[in-house]
Design an enzyme around this catalytic site. Structure first.
Site, PDB file in Angstrom:
ATOM      1  N   ARG A 259     -12.079  -1.186   4.280  1.00  0.00           N
ATOM      2  CA  ARG A 259     -12.188  -2.483   4.943  1.00  0.00           C
ATOM      3  C   ARG A 259     -11.471  -2.450   6.278  1.00  0.00           C
ATOM      4  O   ARG A 259     -10.347  -1.967   6.375  1.00  0.00           O
ATOM      5  CB  ARG A 259     -11.589  -3.567   4.056  1.00  0.00           C
ATOM      6  CG  ARG A 259     -12.211  -3.491   2.655  1.00  0.00           C
ATOM      7  CD  ARG A 259     -12.077  -4.734   1.865  1.00  0.00           C
ATOM      8  NE  ARG A 259     -12.831  -4.586   0.622  1.00  0.00           N
ATOM      9  CZ  ARG A 259     -12.771  -5.423  -0.402  1.00  0.00           C
ATOM     10  NH1 ARG A 259     -11.992  -6.489  -0.320  1.00  0.00           N
ATOM     11  NH2 ARG A 259     -13.493  -5.231  -1.474  1.00  0.00           N
ATOM     12  N   ARG A 274      -2.501  -5.335   1.913  1.00  0.00           N
ATOM     13  CA  ARG A 274      -3.722  -5.362   2.720  1.00  0.00           C
ATOM     14  C   ARG A 274      -3.867  -4.003   3.412  1.00  0.00           C
ATOM     15  O   ARG A 274      -3.164  -3.726   4.373  1.00  0.00           O
ATOM     16  CB  ARG A 274      -3.659  -6.486   3.753  1.00  0.00           C
ATOM     17  CG  ARG A 274      -5.000  -6.814   4.414  1.00  0.00           C
ATOM     18  CD  ARG A 274      -4.913  -8.041   5.303  1.00  0.00           C
ATOM     19  NE  ARG A 274      -4.593  -9.263   4.568  1.00  0.00           N
ATOM     20  CZ  ARG A 274      -5.457  -9.936   3.810  1.00  0.00           C
ATOM     21  NH1 ARG A 274      -6.702  -9.527   3.725  1.00  0.00           N
ATOM     22  NH2 ARG A 274      -5.076 -11.026   3.180  1.00  0.00           N
ATOM     23  N   GLU A 349      -3.857 -12.517  -4.793  1.00  0.00           N
ATOM     24  CA  GLU A 349      -5.170 -12.202  -5.357  1.00  0.00           C
ATOM     25  C   GLU A 349      -5.215 -10.742  -5.793  1.00  0.00           C
ATOM     26  O   GLU A 349      -4.858  -9.840  -5.040  1.00  0.00           O
ATOM     27  CB  GLU A 349      -6.252 -12.462  -4.311  1.00  0.00           C
ATOM     28  CG  GLU A 349      -7.642 -12.178  -4.833  1.00  0.00           C
ATOM     29  CD  GLU A 349      -8.705 -12.259  -3.743  1.00  0.00           C
ATOM     30  OE1 GLU A 349      -8.425 -12.849  -2.672  1.00  0.00           O
ATOM     31  OE2 GLU A 349      -9.790 -11.704  -3.958  1.00  0.00           O
ATOM     32  N   SER A 352     -11.360 -10.540  -8.766  1.00  0.00           N
ATOM     33  CA  SER A 352     -12.232 -11.702  -8.648  1.00  0.00           C
ATOM     34  C   SER A 352     -13.544 -11.452  -9.359  1.00  0.00           C
ATOM     35  O   SER A 352     -13.928 -10.317  -9.605  1.00  0.00           O
ATOM     36  CB  SER A 352     -12.457 -12.068  -7.180  1.00  0.00           C
ATOM     37  OG  SER A 352     -13.464 -11.275  -6.631  1.00  0.00           O
ATOM     38  N   ARG A 391      -3.358  -3.085  -4.989  1.00  0.00           N
ATOM     39  CA  ARG A 391      -2.647  -4.321  -5.329  1.00  0.00           C
ATOM     40  C   ARG A 391      -2.107  -4.291  -6.756  1.00  0.00           C
ATOM     41  O   ARG A 391      -1.075  -4.888  -7.046  1.00  0.00           O
ATOM     42  CB  ARG A 391      -3.562  -5.527  -5.139  1.00  0.00           C
ATOM     43  CG  ARG A 391      -3.750  -5.844  -3.656  1.00  0.00           C
ATOM     44  CD  ARG A 391      -4.510  -7.123  -3.458  1.00  0.00           C
ATOM     45  NE  ARG A 391      -4.784  -7.307  -2.029  1.00  0.00           N
ATOM     46  CZ  ARG A 391      -5.416  -8.349  -1.522  1.00  0.00           C
ATOM     47  NH1 ARG A 391      -5.871  -9.297  -2.322  1.00  0.00           N
ATOM     48  NH2 ARG A 391      -5.617  -8.440  -0.214  1.00  0.00           N
TER      49      ARG A 391
END
Length: 425
Positions: A259, A274, A349, A352, A391
Site C-alpha cells: 500500500r 501503517r 483496526e 475487517s 498489526r
RNA sequence: GGACAGGUGGCCGAGUGGUCGAAGGCGCACGCUUGGAAAGCGUGUGAGCGCGCAAGCGUUCCGAGGGUUCGAAUCCCUCUCUGUCCGCCA
C-alpha cells in the site's frame, strides 16, 4: 458496478446511498445516459438487421448491372452501421463512467456519519492494566531485537521494515495458526500472486491510478502490486458461471499486501501500524444473494475466534456510511486494544469483514445458475481479514509484554511459534 | 530471450469467402425402451445486449483489436495467450 436496471427502479435508494456516503455522483445523469444507450442500441440492431437482409439478397445470381447497384447499397448500409456504432461507443463510455461512479446500496443497519460514527456492537476481553511501565511495540522490538526500521528506511524507504529473530517466527506462525482455523471452517487455501493486472484491480473496485491511489504500479509491466489477496482471489473466478450446488464458496489466500499510504501523512502511523508491506491471510466467499448476510456473520465469527485465541482484547464496530468504500454494502471492523497507541492505549483496526453483495461480481462477471432455472444471476461476494500480520504482531507484543521485558506467546499460538516466551534479553 | 506450431460452443473437433452460431463426437437433461440397469432410440442443451408483462422477436460474439469485401470463423496487419524445442536461471 450497480445493475444498470436498478438505476431507474431504485433511483431514490441510490441517491440516498450517495448522500450518506458523501459521494458526489448523479443518479439522474446515469439514468438519462442509460436511456440513450438503449435507444442507440435498438437503432444499431435495426441497422444491422437491414444489412443482414441485404447480404442474404446478395447470395443469388445477379446481372452485372444489378450487382453493381447491390454493392452500392451495401456500402451505404455499412456506413450507416459504422456511424451508429461510433455514436453508441461514445455514449456507452459516458454511461459506464457515470455508472462506475455510483456506489453500492447500503444495508439498513449501517449507521450514518463518518469515521468516528461507527457503532460499537460488542467487546471481548478487557484492556489490561499494567502494574509496571508498559512499553510500546517499538520499544519492545528494540529491546528484544525483533525489527529494524532504520535498515528498512535505508534500503527501501520510510514505512518499510525488517522483521528479525522471533518476530519472523511470529510472522510464519500467524499464517499457520489462521489457516488451521480456516481449514476447519471449510476454506480452500491458496497462496496467490502478489501482483495483478490493472483491470482485475479495477474489477474489485480499487482504483489502480490517480494521485490518491493506494495501489503501487510496476513501471515496466502492466501490473499492480496487490493491496490485498481479495484482489487475486476475486480474480480467480472472473468471467465464470458457477453451479448453485457449488455455492457457497469459501476460499482463503495468503499474500503480501502493498500500500502506498498516499494521503496518510500525519495519521497514526508509528512503527508497524501503517506500513507499505505486510503479510495477510484473507477470507473470500461467494454466495447466493439471499445468503450473503448470514455469510457476513460467519466471517465475523471466524475473525473473533482467531483474536480470542490470540487473547487480544477487541471490540467489533459497524462502520458508518461515510467510511464505507464504494463496493461495500456493510462492513464490520475488529479493533484490538493497543496499549502503546496514543496516550495510554487505544483501539486500532486489526481486521475487517465486508459484504460487497453483487457490486464487484457484476464487473468481474461472476454468475451462477439456480437449479432448474435458465437465467444466470450475479453472485454476492464477501471478504474478511483472517490475520493481518504487522498489526497483529504489534498487538501481541504490546498486550502480552511482561514485567521482565519478555513477551508471552498465547497458548493457541505456541505450537506454531515453537516457544512459550520471547526474551527477556 | 530465440525458433516453430496453435487458439472454434462445457470438452474434443470439422470447417479456407455467401448454404455457418457454426458438421460430427463426448458430456449433460428429459422421454421411450427395461423386472431393474446398461446398451439402443428420440428430443433438447452457449453467453451478452435491445424491444416486450410474457411467449417471443431482433442483434452481437469462432483469442483481442484493426483492415480488405456488397458479404469474413475463413484473406491481410498488429497484439496477446498456450504448447513444443533451444538458451538462461532459483
Amino acid at each position: 458496478m450497480l445493475d444498470p436496471r436498478s438505476i431507474s427502479e431504485r433511483r431514490d435508494e441510490i441517491a440516498e446511498s450517495c448522500r450518506r456516503r458523501g459521494v458526489n455522483a448523479d443518479v439522474d445523469v446515469a439514468a438519462k445516459l442509460h436511456g440513450e444507450v438503449s435507444a442507440k442500441q435498438t437503432e444499431l440492431n435495426e441497422a444491422n438487421r437491414r444489412r443482414n437482409e441485404h447480404q442474404q439478397a446478395g447470395k443469388q445470381q445477379l446481372s452485372d448491372e444489378d450487382r453493381e447497384a447491390h454493392k452500392g447499397e451495401g456500402r451505404a448500409l455499412k456506413e450507416a452501421v459504422s456511424r451508429i456504432e461510433h455514436d453508441l461507443s461514445a455514449l456507452r463510455a459516458d454511461f459506464e463512467r457515470a455508472l462506475g461512479d455510483l456506489p453500492n446500496f447500503i444495508h439498513a443497519s449501517v449507521p450514518d456519519g463518518g469515521e468516528d460514527d461507527a457503532r460499537e456492537l460488542h467487546t471481548s476481553g478487557t484492556p489490561r492494566s499494567f502494574d509496571f511501565e508498559a512499553k510500546d511495540h517499538l520499544e519492545i522490538c528494540s529491546a528484544l531485537d525483533l525489527a529494524d526500521f532504520e535498515a528498512g528506511a535505508r534500503v527501501a524507504g520510510q514505512k518499510w521494515y525488517y522483521l528479525k529473530n522471533e518476530a519472523v517466527l511470529l510472522e510464519l506462525a500467524l499464517q499457520r495458526y489462521s489457516l488451521e482455523i480456516l481449514l476447519e471452517a471449510g476454506f480452500t487455501p491458496y497462496v496467490t500472486p502478489d501482483v495483478a493486472k490493472p483491470e482485475v484491480v479495477a474489477g474489485l473496485g480499487y482504483n489502480p491510478r490517480g494521485d490518491e491511489t493506494q495501489i503501487y504500479s510496476i513501471a515496466n509491466a502492466e501490473l499492480c502490486l496487490v493491496g490485498t489477496a481479495e484482489i487475486t482471489l476475486g480474480g480467480l473466478y472472473a468471467d465464470s458461471i458457477l453451479q448453485e450446488s457449488e455455492l457457497p464458496l469459501r476460499i482463503a489466500g495468503v499474500s503480501h499486501c502493498f500500500r502506498t499510504e498516499a494521503g496518510a501523512a500525519g495519521r497514526e502511523s508509528k512503527g508497524l501500524y501503517r506500513v507499505h508491506q505486510f503479510t495477510k491471510t484473507e477470507m473470500f466467499c461467494i454466495t447466493r444473494p439471499e445468503d450473503s448476510d448470514a455469510m457476513h456473520d460467519e466471517i465475523l465469527a471466524i475473525e473473533e475466534k482467531i483474536f480470542q485465541g490470540l487473547e487480544l482484547p477487541y471490540r467489533v464496530v459497524d462502520i458508518a456510511s461515510g467510511d464505507l468504500g464504494a463496493p461495500a454494502y456493510r462492513k464490520f471492523d475488529i479493533e484490538a486494544w493497543m496499549p502503546g497507541r496514543g496516550d495510554g492505549g487505544s483501539w486500532g483496526e486489526i481486521s475487517s469483514a465486508s459484504n460487497c453483495t453483487d457490486y464487484q461480481a457484476r464487473r468481474l462477471k461472476i454468475r451462477f445458475r439456480r437449479e432448474g432455472e435458465k437465467k444466470n444471476e450475479t453472485v454476492h461476494m464477501l471478504n474478511g481479514t483472517a490475520v493481518s500480520n504487522a498489526r497483529t504482531i504489534l498487538a501481541l507484543l504490546e498486550n502480552h509484554q511482561q514485567r521482565d521485558g519478555s513477551v508471552r506467546i498465547p497458548e493457541a499460538l505456541q505450537p506454531y511459534v515453537g516457544r512459550e516466551v520471547i526474551g527477556p534479553r
